[in-house]
Design a protein around this motif. Sequence first.
Motif, PDB file in Angstrom:
ATOM      1  N   TRP A 218     -30.588 -31.199  17.537  1.00  0.00           N
ATOM      2  CA  TRP A 218     -30.862 -32.376  16.720  1.00  0.00           C
ATOM      3  C   TRP A 218     -31.587 -33.458  17.525  1.00  0.00           C
ATOM      4  N   ARG A 219     -31.237 -33.532  18.803  1.00  0.00           N
ATOM      5  CA  ARG A 219     -31.925 -34.485  19.684  1.00  0.00           C
ATOM      6  C   ARG A 219     -33.405 -34.112  19.818  1.00  0.00           C
ATOM      7  N   SER A 220     -33.687 -32.815  19.995  1.00  0.00           N
ATOM      8  CA  SER A 220     -35.074 -32.356  20.125  1.00  0.00           C
ATOM      9  C   SER A 220     -35.859 -32.566  18.827  1.00  0.00           C
ATOM     10  N   ALA A 221     -35.181 -32.442  17.692  1.00  0.00           N
ATOM     11  CA  ALA A 221     -35.834 -32.644  16.397  1.00  0.00           C
ATOM     12  C   ALA A 221     -35.951 -34.125  16.035  1.00  0.00           C
ATOM     13  N   GLN A 222     -35.456 -34.994  16.899  1.00  0.00           N
ATOM     14  CA  GLN A 222     -35.523 -36.453  16.716  1.00  0.00           C
ATOM     15  C   GLN A 222     -34.794 -36.934  15.469  1.00  0.00           C
TER      16      GLN A 222
ATOM     17  N   ASN B 178     -21.521 -34.508   4.082  1.00  0.00           N
ATOM     18  CA  ASN B 178     -21.361 -33.534   5.159  1.00  0.00           C
ATOM     19  C   ASN B 178     -22.424 -33.820   6.225  1.00  0.00           C
ATOM     20  N   LEU B 179     -22.452 -33.004   7.265  1.00  0.00           N
ATOM     21  CA  LEU B 179     -23.394 -33.231   8.357  1.00  0.00           C
ATOM     22  C   LEU B 179     -24.846 -33.049   7.921  1.00  0.00           C
ATOM     23  N   SER B 180     -25.095 -32.158   6.976  1.00  0.00           N
ATOM     24  CA  SER B 180     -26.468 -31.948   6.504  1.00  0.00           C
ATOM     25  C   SER B 180     -27.023 -33.223   5.882  1.00  0.00           C
ATOM     26  N   GLY B 181     -26.201 -33.904   5.086  1.00  0.00           N
ATOM     27  CA  GLY B 181     -26.645 -35.153   4.491  1.00  0.00           C
ATOM     28  C   GLY B 181     -26.874 -36.235   5.525  1.00  0.00           C
ATOM     29  N   LEU B 182     -26.141 -36.158   6.620  1.00  0.00           N
ATOM     30  CA  LEU B 182     -26.276 -37.161   7.671  1.00  0.00           C
ATOM     31  C   LEU B 182     -27.622 -37.054   8.381  1.00  0.00           C
ATOM     32  N   PHE B 183     -28.119 -35.833   8.534  1.00  0.00           N
ATOM     33  CA  PHE B 183     -29.342 -35.645   9.311  1.00  0.00           C
ATOM     34  C   PHE B 183     -30.588 -35.455   8.455  1.00  0.00           C
ATOM     35  N   SER B 184     -30.516 -35.909   7.240  1.00  0.00           N
ATOM     36  CA  SER B 184     -31.720 -35.929   6.407  1.00  0.00           C
ATOM     37  C   SER B 184     -32.467 -37.239   6.651  1.00  0.00           C
TER      38      SER B 184
ATOM     39  N   ALA C 235     -30.836 -51.520  15.793  1.00  0.00           N
ATOM     40  CA  ALA C 235     -31.773 -50.756  14.969  1.00  0.00           C
ATOM     41  C   ALA C 235     -31.240 -50.606  13.549  1.00  0.00           C
ATOM     42  N   PHE C 236     -29.952 -50.396  13.420  1.00  0.00           N
ATOM     43  CA  PHE C 236     -29.330 -50.295  12.099  1.00  0.00           C
ATOM     44  C   PHE C 236     -29.426 -51.634  11.370  1.00  0.00           C
ATOM     45  N   THR C 237     -29.155 -52.698  12.075  1.00  0.00           N
ATOM     46  CA  THR C 237     -29.222 -54.039  11.492  1.00  0.00           C
ATOM     47  C   THR C 237     -30.624 -54.351  10.990  1.00  0.00           C
ATOM     48  N   ASN C 238     -31.633 -53.911  11.732  1.00  0.00           N
ATOM     49  CA  ASN C 238     -33.026 -54.172  11.367  1.00  0.00           C
ATOM     50  C   ASN C 238     -33.583 -53.188  10.346  1.00  0.00           C
ATOM     51  N   GLY C 239     -32.757 -52.245   9.896  1.00  0.00           N
ATOM     52  CA  GLY C 239     -33.210 -51.286   8.899  1.00  0.00           C
ATOM     53  C   GLY C 239     -34.031 -50.147   9.447  1.00  0.00           C
ATOM     54  N   GLU C 240     -34.011 -49.928  10.771  1.00  0.00           N
ATOM     55  CA  GLU C 240     -34.811 -48.879  11.384  1.00  0.00           C
ATOM     56  C   GLU C 240     -34.124 -47.520  11.315  1.00  0.00           C
ATOM     57  N   THR C 241     -32.833 -47.503  11.049  1.00  0.00           N
ATOM     58  CA  THR C 241     -32.089 -46.252  10.933  1.00  0.00           C
ATOM     59  C   THR C 241     -31.048 -46.406   9.829  1.00  0.00           C
ATOM     60  N   PRO C 242     -30.850 -45.373   9.002  1.00  0.00           N
ATOM     61  CA  PRO C 242     -29.909 -45.520   7.878  1.00  0.00           C
ATOM     62  C   PRO C 242     -28.457 -45.275   8.250  1.00  0.00           C
ATOM     63  N   PHE C 243     -28.223 -44.583   9.384  1.00  0.00           N
ATOM     64  CA  PHE C 243     -26.860 -44.245   9.783  1.00  0.00           C
ATOM     65  C   PHE C 243     -26.650 -44.608  11.255  1.00  0.00           C
TER      66      PHE C 243
ATOM     67  N   LYS D 173     -34.304 -40.173   8.233  1.00  0.00           N
ATOM     68  CA  LYS D 173     -34.477 -40.696   9.587  1.00  0.00           C
ATOM     69  C   LYS D 173     -33.329 -40.352  10.517  1.00  0.00           C
ATOM     70  N   GLY D 174     -32.280 -39.732   9.998  1.00  0.00           N
ATOM     71  CA  GLY D 174     -31.223 -39.262  10.866  1.00  0.00           C
ATOM     72  C   GLY D 174     -30.261 -40.328  11.336  1.00  0.00           C
ATOM     73  N   LEU D 175     -29.546 -39.988  12.408  1.00  0.00           N
ATOM     74  CA  LEU D 175     -28.435 -40.781  12.917  1.00  0.00           C
ATOM     75  C   LEU D 175     -28.771 -41.395  14.268  1.00  0.00           C
ATOM     76  N   SER D 176     -28.341 -42.642  14.473  1.00  0.00           N
ATOM     77  CA  SER D 176     -28.462 -43.295  15.779  1.00  0.00           C
ATOM     78  C   SER D 176     -27.061 -43.525  16.334  1.00  0.00           C
ATOM     79  N   ILE D 177     -26.917 -43.304  17.634  1.00  0.00           N
ATOM     80  CA  ILE D 177     -25.643 -43.549  18.311  1.00  0.00           C
ATOM     81  C   ILE D 177     -25.906 -44.299  19.601  1.00  0.00           C
ATOM     82  N   PRO D 178     -24.987 -45.168  20.019  1.00  0.00           N
ATOM     83  CA  PRO D 178     -25.197 -45.923  21.262  1.00  0.00           C
ATOM     84  C   PRO D 178     -25.066 -45.063  22.509  1.00  0.00           C
ATOM     85  N   ALA D 179     -24.288 -43.981  22.415  1.00  0.00           N
ATOM     86  CA  ALA D 179     -24.099 -43.080  23.562  1.00  0.00           C
ATOM     87  C   ALA D 179     -23.603 -41.733  23.053  1.00  0.00           C
ATOM     88  N   ALA D 180     -24.027 -40.670  23.715  1.00  0.00           N
ATOM     89  CA  ALA D 180     -23.562 -39.326  23.359  1.00  0.00           C
ATOM     90  C   ALA D 180     -22.379 -38.982  24.260  1.00  0.00           C
ATOM     91  N   ASP D 181     -21.241 -39.576  23.971  1.00  0.00           N
ATOM     92  CA  ASP D 181     -20.047 -39.325  24.775  1.00  0.00           C
ATOM     93  C   ASP D 181     -18.874 -38.952  23.877  1.00  0.00           C
TER      94      ASP D 181
END
Length: 394
Positions: A214-218, A160-166, A229-237, A168-176
């Motif tokens: 979520w953006r403010s909480a980084q 669920n979304l809670s598991g996603l934001f535990s 960043a995902f490829t380099n292991g800097e973000t899990p999602f 290091k959280g989620l990285s996205i290329p654009a918020a669109d």
Amino acid sequence: MLSKILWRCFYIAICFIVVTGCSSAPQTGQPGGPAPAVVDIWHSLQGAEAEALQGQMQMITENHPEVIVKLNYVPEQNFAAFSYQAEAGGEGPEIFIASREIIHQLYGQGALAPVAYTDEEGFPAALACFRFGEVSYALPWLTDIPLLYFRTDTAEVPVNLSGLFSGKGLSIPAADTATLSAWWNGQGGRLMNNGNVSLNDPNNVAFLQQLSAWRSAQVLRIDPAALTAFTNGETPFVIAGASAARHLTQLNVPWGSIPLSDLLAGQGQSLIGKTLGIANSAIKTTPDMKEAIQTVQKALLTPEAEGALLEAGSLLPANMSYYKRPEAQKGVFPQANMALAKAWVLEGNAPEWKLIAIQDSAWTNVLAGNATPEDELNTAQEQAEKAILVKSQP
């Protein structure tokens, strides 16, 4: 005397055979037959994809000697303008291979004819995006769909979304909308309600407030290099197109993927990503050329041809039949198939396309800290109502 009569009969018979042979109908592809039809294709593919397209054209010509196919590369940024200028002078290609955005522009210029070949094997959302007023003006060829990727070495499959934001959280290329569509509409987001614009709908406000928090909480990172960043292991999602799977595999990244709707108990539909279509010209689709155009389009829209372009590039086949093949039963393909099968269906002339651009601008302003969700979506609502009003006027 008898010999002379026999000789004359023999001479007449020879003349009859020669005349009959000369007057018989020539066969296409045989010496003396009618010239093959020349089908000119304008496309915007480059590199390995262009080479793969050339290979498919050679196969088509070998299998169908009644046609000769010529390829011409046109830069994407000039595609619509060049096409309009050519057709204004009665010139141009028989077939266009271009992105959804370019095909929409070509349709707006009156440069396209209804499709010469009918193909029902495309995914519903991909077919719909090239349909205007219930008439198809292009057929989907290659496409993409956003998925959620997770690193199998540092993260578990989120439920669920809670598991996603535990963590290091989620990285996205654009918020669109294109990136977050399944997440947004799975929580009740919508652009229209009973035919009316509803950008400031309470569900839209709540979603944007959630993004901002979520953006403010980084724990939500917006980064054009999110996949790196995902490829380099800097973000899990990371949220990225299904086409990214090939790149991740080549780099030996330990990855898994799921459709975004899995985080919302199966709710939510994704907007398809970059999509290439095949269209035919309003000027060059004449009765004499229609059969040749159909031959080329039918050959390009086979799973084999689309699979060859997949191997050369990254976009996925838009043909449902491809996903029944053995090679499509592993890796990213089952998840992509599920997401494409339930993707958000929007016809080419749907007002939502214009509203998406307005909503994207509002999201960008809020996440940049320039306005509150309520104020920005109210402003977007006013802009959208004016845009729809202008479009509906004669």
